[in-house]
Write a protein that holds these residues in place. Structure first.
Motif, PDB file in Angstrom:
ATOM      1  N   THR A   9      11.017  12.611  -3.731  1.00 42.25           N
ATOM      2  CA  THR A   9      12.013  12.585  -2.700  1.00 42.25           C
ATOM      3  C   THR A   9      11.872  12.042  -1.785  1.00 42.25           C
ATOM      4  N   THR A  11      14.349  11.819   1.139  1.00 42.71           N
ATOM      5  CA  THR A  11      14.994  12.685   2.074  1.00 42.71           C
ATOM      6  C   THR A  11      15.400  14.149   1.741  1.00 42.71           C
ATOM      7  N   SER A  14      16.311  15.453  -3.826  1.00 39.69           N
ATOM      8  CA  SER A  14      15.808  15.758  -5.047  1.00 39.69           C
ATOM      9  C   SER A  14      14.839  17.047  -4.972  1.00 39.69           C
ATOM     10  N   VAL A  53      18.019   7.903  -7.679  1.00 42.49           N
ATOM     11  CA  VAL A  53      18.213   6.575  -8.200  1.00 42.49           C
ATOM     12  C   VAL A  53      18.119   5.483  -7.082  1.00 42.49           C
ATOM     13  N   TRP A  56      19.982   1.134  -8.623  1.00 40.46           N
ATOM     14  CA  TRP A  56      20.690   1.322  -9.705  1.00 40.46           C
ATOM     15  C   TRP A  56      19.796   1.879 -10.999  1.00 40.46           C
ATOM     16  N   ALA A  84      23.926   8.737  -5.130  1.00 43.52           N
ATOM     17  CA  ALA A  84      25.017   8.639  -4.154  1.00 43.52           C
ATOM     18  C   ALA A  84      26.453   8.335  -4.800  1.00 43.52           C
TER      19      ALA A  84
HETATM   20  C1  LIG Z   1      16.389   1.843  -1.977  1.00 40.41           C
HETATM   21  C2  LIG Z   1      17.546   2.867  -2.187  1.00 40.41           C
HETATM   22  C3  LIG Z   1      18.307   2.452  -3.370  1.00 40.41           C
HETATM   23  C4  LIG Z   1      19.426   3.578  -3.651  1.00 40.41           C
HETATM   24  N1  LIG Z   1      20.210   3.019  -4.730  1.00 40.41           N
HETATM   25  C5  LIG Z   1      21.202   3.750  -5.106  1.00 40.41           C
HETATM   26  C6  LIG Z   1      21.748   3.627  -6.193  1.00 40.41           C
HETATM   27  O1  LIG Z   1      21.437   2.467  -6.925  1.00 40.41           O
HETATM   28  N2  LIG Z   1      22.999   4.246  -6.709  1.00 40.41           N
HETATM   29  C7  LIG Z   1      22.966   5.498  -6.058  1.00 40.41           C
HETATM   30  O2  LIG Z   1      24.046   6.203  -6.243  1.00 40.41           O
HETATM   31  N3  LIG Z   1      22.461   5.669  -4.754  1.00 40.41           N
HETATM   32  C8  LIG Z   1      21.375   5.005  -4.687  1.00 40.41           C
HETATM   33  N4  LIG Z   1      20.647   5.390  -3.358  1.00 40.41           N
HETATM   34  C9  LIG Z   1      21.042   6.585  -2.856  1.00 40.41           C
HETATM   35  C10 LIG Z   1      20.018   7.688  -3.044  1.00 40.41           C
HETATM   36  O3  LIG Z   1      19.865   7.712  -4.590  1.00 40.41           O
HETATM   37  C11 LIG Z   1      20.709   9.025  -2.997  1.00 40.41           C
HETATM   38  O4  LIG Z   1      20.847   9.141  -1.456  1.00 40.41           O
HETATM   39  C12 LIG Z   1      19.595  10.496  -3.196  1.00 40.41           C
HETATM   40  O5  LIG Z   1      20.223  11.643  -3.140  1.00 40.41           O
HETATM   41  C13 LIG Z   1      18.297  10.313  -2.409  1.00 40.41           C
HETATM   42  O6  LIG Z   1      17.375  11.198  -2.664  1.00 40.41           O
HETATM   43  P1  LIG Z   1      16.149  11.958  -2.138  1.00 40.41           P
HETATM   44  O7  LIG Z   1      16.697  12.638  -0.687  1.00 40.41           O
HETATM   45  O8  LIG Z   1      15.497  12.739  -2.872  1.00 40.41           O
HETATM   46  O9  LIG Z   1      15.400  10.615  -1.606  1.00 40.41           O
HETATM   47  C14 LIG Z   1      19.414   4.504  -2.918  1.00 40.41           C
HETATM   48  C15 LIG Z   1      18.656   4.783  -1.813  1.00 40.41           C
HETATM   49  C16 LIG Z   1      17.596   4.140  -1.379  1.00 40.41           C
HETATM   50  C17 LIG Z   1      16.590   4.551  -0.422  1.00 40.41           C
END
Ligand SMILES: Cc1cc2nc3c(=O)[nH]c(=O)nc-3n(C[C@H](O)[C@H](O)[C@H](O)COP(=O)(O)O)c2cc1C
Length: 270
Positions: A9, A11, A14, A53, A56, A84
């Motif tokens: 994770t 932020t 996850s 993710v 993508w 997202a």
């Molecule tokens: C580098 C990066 C790339 C991302 N690419 C995608 C993506 O391809 N598709 C999507 O739906 N969200 C994407 N996101 C958003 C994150 O997947 C989403 O906010 C997720 O909930 C973050 O989880 P975390 O808080 O556990 O890190 C991306 C975020 C980051 C930082």
């Protein structure tokens, strides 16, 4: 322990998802992927992977984790791709990759939560976020019984156009991710607290001359920019005006309380 949930994770989305799955399944332990020890899963019947993710697809930290995982084809493997709204082909990619390691991913679930990708903007209005949390919570409740019964289901995926366009983009961006930290910078609000260094899951930040330095083996989880208490870390030109985000039920202590800082000797110097 019946289930071990390995999570990654930036932020907290996850981690929050992993906590809810654990609460639904019972008798489950959470472990950050980068702290994985081969024997931690020795007696687990089921192994869950929970991760965001990125671009993508499956983040490289997860791919590297899979290289280290103790391979047991008889175990039940499941995954939650937290995103997202654009899961695209992530879970199919993971399924296929695990197959090359002789591991069967039995089910892959798409969980939509707020975006933490701050270079494109803030997370959005509070009502929208509350709706996402509620929908995700309901979905986890709905799918958990299937996991508890060790069911197999097709990998969840985005629409065809998304899989075509974004898979191409993933292939293009994936090799560049580690160097994308060249766009981070700090403004005058930085007070050299070092929290950014502590939140980095891969030891990619060191404090030099009382400022963070990024070492170009970045995962782009964006923990550093999102958890900076002074909002002093920026990425590119637009982030000074964008709202920061982390999951409201996950604290900085949860993130840095995972002993993310690697041994000094293993930190590569710039
Ligand atoms: C580098 C990066 C790339 C991302 N690419 C995608 C993506 O391809 N598709 C999507 O739906 N969200 C994407 N996101 C958003 C994150 O997947 C989403 O906010 C997720 O909930 C973050 O989880 P975390 O808080 O556990 O890190 C991306 C975020 C980051 C930082």
């Amino acid at each position: 322990m019946k289930t071990i949930l390995y999570y990654y994770t930036g932020t907290g989305n996850s981690l929050w998802t992993a906590r809810l799955i654990a609460a639904e399944l019972g008798d489950a332990t959470l472990c950050p992927m980068f702290l994985m020890h081969g024997d931690a899963m020795a007696d687990a019947e089921a192994v869950g992977l929970v991760f965001p993710v990125h671009m993508w697809g499956v983040p490289s930290l997860v791919m590297n984790f899979l290289k280290k995982i103790k391979k047991d084809p008889d175990r039940y493997y499941f995954a939650f791709a937290v995103n997202a709204g654009q899961v695209s082909r992530t879970l199919i990619q993971l399924h296929n990759h695990m197959a090359t390691l002789s591991l069967k991913l039995s089910t892959g679930i798409d969980i939509v939560l707020p975006s933490n990708y701050i270079p494109w903007g803030g997370p959005g209005p509070a009502e929208k976020l509350d709706k996402l949390y509620l929908t995700a919570r309901e979905k986890i409740k709905r799918v958990a019984p299937g996991i508890a019964q060790r069911q197999t289901a097709p990998m969840e995926k985005g629409p065809l156009w998304q899989r075509i366009v974004f898979t191409a983009l993933y292939k293009l961006t994936f090799p560049m991710i580690s160097k994308m930290d060249g766009d981070f910078w700090v403004d005058e609000k930085c007070n050299a607290c070092g929290i950014c260094e502590k939140t980095c899951p891969v030891g990619n930040i060191v404090m030099t001359a009382e400022r963070p330095t990024w070492l170009h083996h970045c995962e782009q989880c964006l923990a550093c920019i999102q958890w900076c208490p002074k909002e002093a870390i920026q990425y590119g030109k637009k982030t000074p005006k964008y709202e920061r985000y982390h999951h409201p039920e996950v604290t900085l202590k949860d993130i840095i309380g995972q002993a993310r800082i690697p041994e000094r000797s293993s930190v590569r110097q710039p």
